[in-house]
Design an enzyme around this catalytic site. Structure first.
Site: not given
Length: 350
Positions: A276, A332
């Site tokens: 991610s 992230h």
């Protein structure tokens, strides 16, 4: 002696004839050539001589001329290869700055030069290569799961192999178990303290859940292909690696400084995995470059890219503030920072 004198008198006319022929022949000065290369490439008198710039020159390398030129071009990212390799080694846009032109071969300096063919890989192929690595590690997770050997699909396939598949999976499981995968394909404070630093990167190729893998690879395919076409496949590899390492570092920072001291999920030693952070870096770099473009949410809802980017960053900040989320907002945000820094460098702000 008399016989010898008669033989010499008979040979004198022939010797005189050959001496006259030698005087009429053109003089050849091969021994006075500046180099064997110059002599070997000499042109007929009627044809123009080759340009000195086209003659191969010694570079002090033990590599052949074409291989030496190939490696040298890979290290600069701006030189065309020699010999039959007439494709550019860099796929970046022309008319850019020196940094912009050499960015796709950043990972190929020094020891990395032998893998310089990555810079000529088509954009879609390098995305599929990264996706393939993720799928391969997902396969290792399946193999490490003891329940996988007894799943209905494997039992059904094993019926057609006479038990061979089950035997092979059992043997492979003895080498790759869940403890091995946790130690080498997940990022955690425990792995960091144990100096398994490779997990900063390998965790970004690791997925246990098929849906998690699918979602990340969809984002990588659509946005990674665009980045690779603009900057070159090597640049996408650099972006993926840097996003992964920054994401893992931010996650460790959250676990060390913000997470609770309890054991188990949500505590300081919670492990993580997934691409991610690297995919987030890829998506956000595209959004920073083209903020007014349209992104179709769920493939149907058109939204401005800037709005999608703001939503992604805002959601991750909320996750960090809330804590105890199954999605790591800090990882992230590490990828988002990589995208912001690279965008600022492209614009010349830093």
């Amino acid at each position: 002696m008399a016989a010898m004198r008669r033989l010499l008198q008979q040979l004198q006319p022939a010797v005189a004839h050959h001496q006259a022929a030698l005087r009429r022949a053109p003089h050849c000065r091969l021994l006075h050539s500046t180099s064997p290369l110059a002599a070997a490439s000499a042109s007929p008198p009627d044809s123009p001589s080759p340009s000195p710039g086209l003659l191969p020159r010694s570079t002090g390398s033990i590599l052949p001329t074409s291989a030496g030129a190939f490696v040298a071009a890979a290290r600069t990212g701006t030189v065309r290869s020699a010999g039959s390799l007439d494709e550019p080694l860099s796929l970046q846009l022309s008319g850019t700055t020196d940094w912009f032109a050499s960015s796709s071969s950043t990972l190929l300096h020094g020891v990395g030069a032998p893998w310089a063919h990555w810079t000529t890989t088509p954009a879609d192929d390098v995305v599929l290569m990264l996706a393939g690595a993720n799928v391969a590690v997902y396969g290792l997770w399946r193999l490490a799961d003891p329940r996988f050997r007894f799943s209905p699909s494997v039992i059904w396939l094993d019926m057609y192999t006479g038990g061979l598949l089950h035997m092979l999976l059992t043997r492979a499981h003895s080498y790759v178990d869940q403890r091995f995968m946790v130690n080498h394909f997940m990022i955690s404070v425990d792995n960091f303290k144990s100096l398994r630093l490779h997990t900063l990167l390998t965790s970004a190729f690791s997925h246990i859940d098929a849906k998690h893998l699918f979602n990340n690879m969809i984002g990588l395919y659509f946005f990674g292909s665009s980045i690779a076409r603009i900057f070159g496949p090597g640049y996408l590899i650099q972006l993926y690696v840097e996003g992964a390492i920054f994401g893992s570092t931010f996650f460790l920072g959250e676990m060390i400084f913000l997470a609770s001291r309890k054991e188990g999920f949500g505590g300081w030693n919670t492990p993580a995995l997934g691409a991610s952070a690297a995919v987030n870096a890829t998506i956000l770099l595209y959004i920073f470059m083209f903020p007014m473009s349209k992104i179709y949410l769920l493939f149907f809802i058109p939204l401005p890219a800037a709005l999608v980017g703001a939503g992604l960053i805002g959601a991750d900040l909320w996750r960090v503030k809330k804590g105890k989320s199954r999605v790591s907002g800090s990882a992230h945000l590490g990828g988002a920072l990589v995208a912001a820094l690279l965008f600022a460098e492209i614009k010349g702000w830093i």
